[in-house]
Design an enzyme around this catalytic site. Structure first.
Site, PDB file in Angstrom:
ATOM      1  N   ASP A 197       3.119  -9.935  14.389  1.00  0.00           N
ATOM      2  CA  ASP A 197       1.679 -10.067  14.655  1.00  0.00           C
ATOM      3  C   ASP A 197       0.937  -9.881  13.334  1.00  0.00           C
ATOM      4  OD1 ASP A 197      -0.097  -9.346  17.588  1.00  0.00           O
ATOM      5  OD2 ASP A 197      -1.088  -9.484  15.643  1.00  0.00           O
ATOM      6  N   LYS A 237      -3.395 -26.586  23.579  1.00  0.00           N
ATOM      7  CA  LYS A 237      -2.342 -26.075  24.477  1.00  0.00           C
ATOM      8  C   LYS A 237      -1.568 -27.236  25.111  1.00  0.00           C
ATOM      9  CE  LYS A 237      -3.064 -21.622  24.064  1.00  0.00           C
ATOM     10  NZ  LYS A 237      -2.039 -20.640  23.690  1.00  0.00           N
ATOM     11  N   THR A 272      -6.351 -10.171  15.687  1.00  0.00           N
ATOM     12  CA  THR A 272      -7.036  -9.716  16.910  1.00  0.00           C
ATOM     13  C   THR A 272      -6.258  -8.586  17.582  1.00  0.00           C
ATOM     14  OG1 THR A 272      -5.961 -11.474  18.188  1.00  0.00           O
ATOM     15  CG2 THR A 272      -8.187 -11.920  17.399  1.00  0.00           C
ATOM     16  N   PHE A 276      -4.336 -18.649  34.282  1.00  0.00           N
ATOM     17  CA  PHE A 276      -5.734 -18.799  34.662  1.00  0.00           C
ATOM     18  C   PHE A 276      -6.491 -17.659  33.956  1.00  0.00           C
ATOM     19  CE2 PHE A 276      -6.280 -22.492  37.474  1.00  0.00           C
ATOM     20  CZ  PHE A 276      -5.006 -23.009  37.297  1.00  0.00           C
ATOM     21  N   TYR A 320      -9.674 -26.200  22.570  1.00  0.00           N
ATOM     22  CA  TYR A 320      -8.666 -25.167  22.830  1.00  0.00           C
ATOM     23  C   TYR A 320      -7.636 -25.669  23.846  1.00  0.00           C
ATOM     24  CZ  TYR A 320      -6.807 -21.171  25.403  1.00  0.00           C
ATOM     25  OH  TYR A 320      -5.973 -20.305  26.070  1.00  0.00           O
ATOM     26  N   GLY A 325     -19.323 -26.894  28.917  1.00  0.00           N
ATOM     27  CA  GLY A 325     -17.880 -27.018  29.147  1.00  0.00           C
ATOM     28  C   GLY A 325     -17.340 -26.163  30.281  1.00  0.00           C
ATOM     29  N   SER A 337      -2.228 -22.633  29.220  1.00  0.00           N
ATOM     30  CA  SER A 337      -3.515 -22.263  29.813  1.00  0.00           C
ATOM     31  C   SER A 337      -3.964 -23.246  30.881  1.00  0.00           C
ATOM     32  CB  SER A 337      -4.569 -22.239  28.703  1.00  0.00           C
ATOM     33  OG  SER A 337      -5.861 -22.105  29.248  1.00  0.00           O
TER      34      SER A 337
HETATM   35  C1  UD1 Z   1     -11.575 -19.903  29.259  1.00  0.00           C
HETATM   36  C2  UD1 Z   1     -10.565 -20.990  29.417  1.00  0.00           C
HETATM   37  C3  UD1 Z   1      -9.229 -20.374  29.727  1.00  0.00           C
HETATM   38  C4  UD1 Z   1      -8.852 -19.432  28.613  1.00  0.00           C
HETATM   39  C5  UD1 Z   1      -9.884 -18.361  28.548  1.00  0.00           C
HETATM   40  C6  UD1 Z   1      -9.513 -17.444  27.401  1.00  0.00           C
HETATM   41  C7  UD1 Z   1     -11.477 -23.094  30.192  1.00  0.00           C
HETATM   42  C8  UD1 Z   1     -11.914 -23.913  31.354  1.00  0.00           C
HETATM   43  N1  UD1 Z   1     -10.989 -21.881  30.461  1.00  0.00           N
HETATM   44  O1  UD1 Z   1     -11.747 -19.320  30.543  1.00  0.00           O
HETATM   45  O2  UD1 Z   1      -8.233 -21.364  29.852  1.00  0.00           O
HETATM   46  O3  UD1 Z   1      -7.570 -18.894  28.820  1.00  0.00           O
HETATM   47  O4  UD1 Z   1     -11.166 -18.948  28.313  1.00  0.00           O
HETATM   48  O5  UD1 Z   1     -10.579 -17.046  26.647  1.00  0.00           O
HETATM   49  O6  UD1 Z   1     -11.562 -23.499  29.063  1.00  0.00           O
HETATM   50  N2  UD1 Z   1     -19.268 -15.750  32.019  1.00  0.00           N
HETATM   51  C9  UD1 Z   1     -20.565 -15.293  32.068  1.00  0.00           C
HETATM   52  N3  UD1 Z   1     -20.989 -14.469  31.060  1.00  0.00           N
HETATM   53  C10 UD1 Z   1     -20.196 -14.104  30.007  1.00  0.00           C
HETATM   54  C11 UD1 Z   1     -18.868 -14.581  29.961  1.00  0.00           C
HETATM   55  C12 UD1 Z   1     -18.436 -15.413  30.993  1.00  0.00           C
HETATM   56  O7  UD1 Z   1     -21.320 -15.588  33.000  1.00  0.00           O
HETATM   57  O8  UD1 Z   1     -20.663 -13.372  29.110  1.00  0.00           O
HETATM   58  C13 UD1 Z   1     -18.769 -16.604  33.118  1.00  0.00           C
HETATM   59  C14 UD1 Z   1     -18.322 -17.994  32.697  1.00  0.00           C
HETATM   60  O9  UD1 Z   1     -19.378 -18.918  32.751  1.00  0.00           O
HETATM   61  C15 UD1 Z   1     -17.234 -18.287  33.752  1.00  0.00           C
HETATM   62  C16 UD1 Z   1     -16.630 -16.903  34.021  1.00  0.00           C
HETATM   63  O10 UD1 Z   1     -17.621 -15.960  33.628  1.00  0.00           O
HETATM   64  O11 UD1 Z   1     -17.805 -18.752  34.941  1.00  0.00           O
HETATM   65  C17 UD1 Z   1     -15.353 -16.640  33.228  1.00  0.00           C
HETATM   66  O12 UD1 Z   1     -15.583 -16.929  31.854  1.00  0.00           O
HETATM   67  P1  UD1 Z   1     -14.541 -16.507  30.709  1.00  0.00           P
HETATM   68  O13 UD1 Z   1     -14.065 -15.111  30.949  1.00  0.00           O
HETATM   69  O14 UD1 Z   1     -15.150 -16.793  29.390  1.00  0.00           O
HETATM   70  O15 UD1 Z   1     -13.283 -17.452  30.942  1.00  0.00           O
HETATM   71  P2  UD1 Z   1     -13.186 -19.039  31.153  1.00  0.00           P
HETATM   72  O16 UD1 Z   1     -14.217 -19.743  30.365  1.00  0.00           O
HETATM   73  O17 UD1 Z   1     -13.101 -19.301  32.612  1.00  0.00           O
END
Ligand code: UD1
Length: 326
Positions: A31, A144, A35, A168, A140, A283, A116
């Site tokens: 590593d 993958k 991070t 997920f 990203y 996105g 992913s």
């Molecule tokens: C994304 C990727 C996933 C990846 C992960 C790792 C996509 C579709 N998914 O997941 O494959 O492994 O990142 O980082 O690209 N949210 C808020 N406020 C915040 C943060 C998040 O409302 O401050 C919401 C987002 O809009 C989403 C949910 O919470 O609906 C989860 O978001 P997040 O934890 O960032 O993960 P993903 O975007 O789903």
């Protein structure tokens, strides 16, 4: 068995490494600590602080002799990948090709790879199974998916057998409280909520409440990192026993919305957790939920810790034991 865990000081890698060592596997961590953190290293591990872009070191470490490699070293912020694709090309694509080439050079023929759900893109149907069309909506996810394609070629041409584990939304911490290294500058929902709860951030931004979901906020499939770690162990055993490559989804098959998680976090932490609704994040699909039937069929795997209560309670325990309970 001796396994090299690349990215083993990071959030998911540290849980995987601990799970392997608990099963009596000799763990070596590779590593660069960009991070990851030394807080996640245990005395029973061998540790090399080095970069996957350093091909010479990679080969010399792999020549120590390993039964398998687990590769979890990647940049993972989907949003950032759209503005800094070069970073993702270098770390994810070039870094992984180095690992594949070094494994071939060192005679290692088993590899577990962190893929992913982002490879699928906007869902054409739900739940998402492995046959779902693969049209990543961010760079990203593209990296993958491309790596999965390289893996198929290295399998055909070099006999490198792989498991591609399509996570997920990973969340939660070791229920026994042994993993104490917190993610630096997290962008994912659960750690952001934890940082607000503990007072490190003023509020949560809820990215949109106008989605076609039950409460308008985004729905995701959250999978406890301990369940993910168990899947890596099972994938490793499958590769060692059967020598056949495979790709599976890893999710809880349950969807939780941002607002549901926020409410549950308020209850579990006893904190107010201020939140404000902002616009959608570019996105972001409305809903992502996995079918994990294939992981169950191939690996006998199922989630045991992935209810939201356990995800949030174990996260809160990690944050309060590290940062205090103000
Ligand atoms: C994304 C990727 C996933 C990846 C992960 C790792 C996509 C579709 N998914 O997941 O494959 O492994 O990142 O980082 O690209 N949210 C808020 N406020 C915040 C943060 C998040 O409302 O401050 C919401 C987002 O809009 C989403 C949910 O919470 O609906 C989860 O978001 P997040 O934890 O960032 O993960 P993903 O975007 O789903």
């Amino acid at each position: 068995m001796k396994v090299l865990v690349i990215g083993g000081a990071g959030y998911i890698g540290s849980h995987v490494a601990r799970c392997f060592a608990d099963h009596g596997i000799q763990v070596t961590i590779y590593d660069n600590l960009s991070t990851g953190t030394t807080d996640n290293l245990f005395p029973d591990y061998v540790f090399h602080q080095a970069d996957i872009l350093d091909y010479t070191t990679l080969v010399s470490v792999m020549r120590e002799g390993f039964d398998a490699v687990v590769h979890l070293a990647a940049a993972k912020a989907a949003g950032e990948s759209m503005v800094k694709p070069e970073k993702y090309s270098l770390q994810n694509i070039t870094g992984t090709l180095n690992i594949l080439n070094a494994a071939c050079e060192a005679g290692i023929s088993r590899l577990v790879f962190s893929s992913s759900a982002a490879i699928y893109g906007e869902p054409a149907y739900l739940p998402i199974d492995e046959a779902h069309p693969k049209q990543p909506a961010n760079y990203y996810g593209f990296t993958k998916l491309e790596i999965e394609r390289f893996l198929e070629w290295y399998d055909r041409l070099k006999g490198l057998k792989f498991a591609a584990l399509r996570y997920f939304n990973a969340a939660g911490y070791d229920p026994e409280g042994r993993i104490t290294g917190l993610e630096k500058n997290p962008a994912n929902l659960v750690p952001v909520i934890m940082e607000v709860a503990i007072g490190r951030r003023p509020h949560l931004d809820v990215f949109g409440t106008d989605y076609p979901t039950r409460d308008g906020s985004g729905v995701r499939d959250y999978i406890h990192v301990t369940d993910l770690a168990d899947a890596h162990y099972r994938a490793l055993l499958y590769l060692m026993d059967r020598g056949e490559s495979f790709a599976v989804n890893l999710g809880s098959e349950q969807g939780s919305s941002v607002l549901e998680i926020l409410e549950a976090a308020r209850r579990i932490t006893g904190r107010e957790i201020p939140a404000r609704v902002t616009g959608r994040r570019p996105g972001d699909p409305a809903t992502l939920v996995a079918s994990s039937a294939e992981a169950k069929r191939l690996l006998g795997w199922e989630a045991h810790y992935s209810d939201m209560e356990t995800i949030l309670a174990t996260s809160w325990k990690a944050y309060t034991s590290r940062l205090g309970n103000p």
